[in-house]
Design a protein around this motif. Structure first.
Motif, PDB file in Angstrom:
ATOM      1  N   ASP A  31       7.469  53.573  38.539  1.00 38.00           N
ATOM      2  CA  ASP A  31       7.693  52.983  39.412  1.00 38.00           C
ATOM      3  C   ASP A  31       7.017  52.065  39.415  1.00 38.00           C
ATOM      4  OD1 ASP A  31       9.254  54.853  40.367  1.00 38.00           O
ATOM      5  OD2 ASP A  31       7.941  56.060  41.870  1.00 38.00           O
ATOM      6  N   MET A  32       5.493  51.534  38.862  1.00 40.20           N
ATOM      7  CA  MET A  32       4.972  50.405  39.430  1.00 40.20           C
ATOM      8  C   MET A  32       4.896  49.140  39.368  1.00 40.20           C
ATOM      9  SD  MET A  32       1.982  51.399  38.933  1.00 40.20           S
ATOM     10  CE  MET A  32       0.685  50.150  38.561  1.00 40.20           C
ATOM     11  N   LEU A  33       6.975  48.682  39.126  1.00 35.12           N
ATOM     12  CA  LEU A  33       7.314  47.659  39.224  1.00 35.12           C
ATOM     13  C   LEU A  33       8.141  47.324  40.273  1.00 35.12           C
ATOM     14  CD1 LEU A  33       8.770  46.269  35.936  1.00 35.12           C
ATOM     15  CD2 LEU A  33       7.316  45.215  36.966  1.00 35.12           C
ATOM     16  N   GLU A  34       8.789  48.714  40.833  1.00 32.80           N
ATOM     17  CA  GLU A  34       9.823  49.005  42.179  1.00 32.80           C
ATOM     18  C   GLU A  34       8.141  48.685  43.046  1.00 32.80           C
ATOM     19  OE1 GLU A  34      12.395  49.117  44.840  1.00 32.80           O
ATOM     20  OE2 GLU A  34      12.236  48.728  42.397  1.00 32.80           O
ATOM     21  N   ILE A  35       6.484  49.399  42.790  1.00 29.87           N
ATOM     22  CA  ILE A  35       6.002  49.404  44.275  1.00 29.87           C
ATOM     23  C   ILE A  35       5.513  47.757  44.433  1.00 29.87           C
ATOM     24  CG2 ILE A  35       3.092  49.657  44.508  1.00 29.87           C
ATOM     25  CD1 ILE A  35       3.985  52.521  43.104  1.00 29.87           C
ATOM     26  N   GLU A  36       5.540  46.945  43.367  1.00 26.02           N
ATOM     27  CA  GLU A  36       5.071  45.598  43.335  1.00 26.02           C
ATOM     28  C   GLU A  36       5.801  44.677  44.556  1.00 26.02           C
ATOM     29  OE1 GLU A  36       3.609  42.149  40.616  1.00 26.02           O
ATOM     30  OE2 GLU A  36       4.526  43.730  39.353  1.00 26.02           O
ATOM     31  N   ARG A  37       7.718  44.816  43.790  1.00 24.17           N
ATOM     32  CA  ARG A  37       8.434  44.531  44.212  1.00 24.17           C
ATOM     33  C   ARG A  37       8.354  44.564  46.215  1.00 24.17           C
ATOM     34  NH1 ARG A  37      10.686  40.618  46.790  1.00 24.17           N
ATOM     35  NH2 ARG A  37      12.923  41.043  47.287  1.00 24.17           N
ATOM     36  N   SER A  38       7.811  46.477  46.399  1.00 25.37           N
ATOM     37  CA  SER A  38       7.734  46.756  48.117  1.00 25.37           C
ATOM     38  C   SER A  38       6.813  46.101  47.956  1.00 25.37           C
ATOM     39  CB  SER A  38       7.745  48.335  47.820  1.00 25.37           C
ATOM     40  OG  SER A  38       8.766  49.268  47.274  1.00 25.37           O
ATOM     41  N   LEU A  39       5.690  46.121  47.679  1.00 25.68           N
ATOM     42  CA  LEU A  39       4.695  45.201  48.151  1.00 25.68           C
ATOM     43  C   LEU A  39       4.828  43.799  48.235  1.00 25.68           C
ATOM     44  CD1 LEU A  39       1.749  47.091  46.660  1.00 25.68           C
ATOM     45  CD2 LEU A  39       2.770  47.349  48.990  1.00 25.68           C
ATOM     46  N   GLN A  40       5.675  43.240  47.400  1.00 25.75           N
ATOM     47  CA  GLN A  40       6.118  42.070  47.922  1.00 25.75           C
ATOM     48  C   GLN A  40       7.004  41.624  49.053  1.00 25.75           C
ATOM     49  OE1 GLN A  40       5.046  38.862  47.111  1.00 25.75           O
ATOM     50  NE2 GLN A  40       6.595  38.032  48.143  1.00 25.75           N
ATOM     51  N   LEU A  41       7.962  42.852  49.291  1.00 27.82           N
ATOM     52  CA  LEU A  41       8.719  42.831  50.840  1.00 27.82           C
ATOM     53  C   LEU A  41       7.806  42.742  52.239  1.00 27.82           C
ATOM     54  CD1 LEU A  41      11.720  44.053  49.411  1.00 27.82           C
ATOM     55  CD2 LEU A  41      12.079  42.564  50.162  1.00 27.82           C
ATOM     56  N   LEU A  42       6.829  43.231  51.141  1.00 23.63           N
ATOM     57  CA  LEU A  42       6.024  44.177  52.819  1.00 23.63           C
ATOM     58  C   LEU A  42       4.502  42.514  53.224  1.00 23.63           C
ATOM     59  CD1 LEU A  42       4.502  45.630  54.824  1.00 23.63           C
ATOM     60  CD2 LEU A  42       3.181  46.532  52.964  1.00 23.63           C
ATOM     61  N   VAL A  43       5.248  41.705  52.107  1.00 20.95           N
ATOM     62  CA  VAL A  43       4.144  40.636  52.696  1.00 20.95           C
ATOM     63  C   VAL A  43       5.433  39.883  53.118  1.00 20.95           C
ATOM     64  CG1 VAL A  43       3.059  38.318  52.208  1.00 20.95           C
ATOM     65  CG2 VAL A  43       2.378  40.646  51.019  1.00 20.95           C
ATOM     66  N   GLU A  44       6.548  39.210  53.059  1.00 17.08           N
ATOM     67  CA  GLU A  44       7.076  38.897  53.307  1.00 17.08           C
ATOM     68  C   GLU A  44       7.300  39.240  54.710  1.00 17.08           C
ATOM     69  OE1 GLU A  44      10.883  38.753  50.922  1.00 17.08           O
ATOM     70  OE2 GLU A  44       9.391  38.385  49.321  1.00 17.08           O
ATOM     71  N   TYR A  45       8.016  40.549  55.147  1.00 10.14           N
ATOM     72  CA  TYR A  45       8.512  40.875  56.676  1.00 10.14           C
ATOM     73  C   TYR A  45       7.248  40.236  57.407  1.00 10.14           C
ATOM     74  CZ  TYR A  45      12.320  43.261  55.056  1.00 10.14           C
ATOM     75  OH  TYR A  45      13.947  43.855  55.493  1.00 10.14           O
ATOM     76  N   ILE A  46       5.876  41.059  56.664  1.00 10.00           N
ATOM     77  CA  ILE A  46       4.410  40.554  57.784  1.00 10.00           C
ATOM     78  C   ILE A  46       4.368  38.830  57.992  1.00 10.00           C
ATOM     79  CG2 ILE A  46       2.075  39.323  57.506  1.00 10.00           C
ATOM     80  CD1 ILE A  46       2.076  42.552  55.921  1.00 10.00           C
ATOM     81  N   ARG A  47       4.955  38.274  57.245  1.00 12.38           N
ATOM     82  CA  ARG A  47       5.526  36.241  57.201  1.00 12.38           C
ATOM     83  C   ARG A  47       6.479  36.104  57.883  1.00 12.38           C
ATOM     84  NH1 ARG A  47       5.757  35.308  52.191  1.00 12.38           N
ATOM     85  NH2 ARG A  47       3.430  34.752  51.976  1.00 12.38           N
ATOM     86  N   ASP A  48       7.626  37.301  58.483  1.00  9.45           N
ATOM     87  CA  ASP A  48       8.833  36.884  58.849  1.00  9.45           C
ATOM     88  C   ASP A  48       8.750  36.937  60.213  1.00  9.45           C
ATOM     89  OD1 ASP A  48       9.725  35.354  56.329  1.00  9.45           O
ATOM     90  OD2 ASP A  48      11.595  36.910  56.070  1.00  9.45           O
ATOM     91  N   TYR A  49       7.724  38.057  60.410  1.00 12.83           N
ATOM     92  CA  TYR A  49       7.498  38.654  61.437  1.00 12.83           C
ATOM     93  C   TYR A  49       6.587  38.067  62.649  1.00 12.83           C
ATOM     94  CZ  TYR A  49      12.164  41.331  62.189  1.00 12.83           C
ATOM     95  OH  TYR A  49      13.852  42.027  61.915  1.00 12.83           O
ATOM     96  N   ASP A  50       5.825  37.139  61.581  1.00 10.42           N
ATOM     97  CA  ASP A  50       4.839  36.974  62.209  1.00 10.42           C
ATOM     98  C   ASP A  50       3.628  37.933  62.587  1.00 10.42           C
ATOM     99  OD1 ASP A  50       2.500  34.639  62.519  1.00 10.42           O
ATOM    100  OD2 ASP A  50       3.373  35.069  64.685  1.00 10.42           O
ATOM    101  N   VAL A  51       3.182  39.188  61.922  1.00 12.95           N
ATOM    102  CA  VAL A  51       2.909  40.189  62.146  1.00 12.95           C
ATOM    103  C   VAL A  51       1.189  40.300  62.343  1.00 12.95           C
ATOM    104  CG1 VAL A  51       2.239  42.713  61.617  1.00 12.95           C
ATOM    105  CG2 VAL A  51       4.811  41.847  61.380  1.00 12.95           C
ATOM    106  N   LYS A  52       0.804  40.463  63.407  1.00 10.48           N
ATOM    107  CA  LYS A  52      -1.195  40.579  62.999  1.00 10.48           C
ATOM    108  C   LYS A  52      -1.474  41.819  63.476  1.00 10.48           C
ATOM    109  CE  LYS A  52      -0.638  36.353  65.303  1.00 10.48           C
ATOM    110  NZ  LYS A  52       0.795  35.792  65.117  1.00 10.48           N
ATOM    111  N   LYS A  53      -0.945  43.383  62.980  1.00  6.25           N
ATOM    112  CA  LYS A  53      -1.452  44.431  63.291  1.00  6.25           C
ATOM    113  C   LYS A  53      -0.902  45.050  61.859  1.00  6.25           C
ATOM    114  CE  LYS A  53      -2.745  44.010  67.314  1.00  6.25           C
ATOM    115  NZ  LYS A  53      -2.118  43.983  68.503  1.00  6.25           N
TER     116      LYS A  53
END
Length: 137
Positions: A31-53
């Motif tokens: 699952d390593m490649l899929e986990i890496e992609r999922s973490l990238q998506l997590l960062v994108e959502y943090i950026r897109d929604y300007d999440v602070k927490k």
């Protein structure tokens, strides 16, 4: 509100508290490649929604013994580097109940923090309520 969901993670955002919650995925070699992609998506959502927490629940996360620790540390280090480029201010992690697993997790966290010089305020908690309370201070 569910922002994203796949077989590994669910990103649940609470706009009233500005907390993005994620259950950290189990780590298997296949699952390593899929986990890496999922973490990238997590960062994108943090950026897109300007999440602070960020609330990370790793209380039930399992690490398969065949996972290459260096590859995993490298993946988490890249994740942390990308988080540094967002406006995330605080990260709370719910710890694993298995002390051996938690010790391993702390060792990874220490290496990543040293490698990246992580500036995001982070703390670990034994339950979700305490973590949310600290994030909302």
């Amino acid at each position: 509100m569910i922002l994203f969901q796949n077989q590994l993670i669910v990103l649940d955002y609470d706009p009233s508290s500005d907390i993005l919650s994620v259950v950290w995925p189990n780590v298997n070699p296949y699952d390593m490649l899929e986990i890496e992609r999922s973490l990238q998506l997590l960062v994108e959502y943090i950026r897109d929604y300007d999440v602070k927490k960020l609330l990370i629940d790793s209380s039930k996360t399992e690490m398969h013994p065949e996972v290459d620790p260096e590859k995993y540390i490298s993946m988490v280090t890249e994740f942390a580097k990308k988080l540094q480029k967002t406006r995330l201010q605080r990260s709370a992690r719910i710890i694993h109940q298995d002390q051996v697993r938690e010790t391993e997790s702390n060792q990874v966290s220490e290496k990543v923090t040293q490698n990246v010089g992580l500036q995001i305020e982070s703390r670990s908690f034994i339950n979700r309520e305490e973590a949310r309370e600290w994030l909302c201070l």
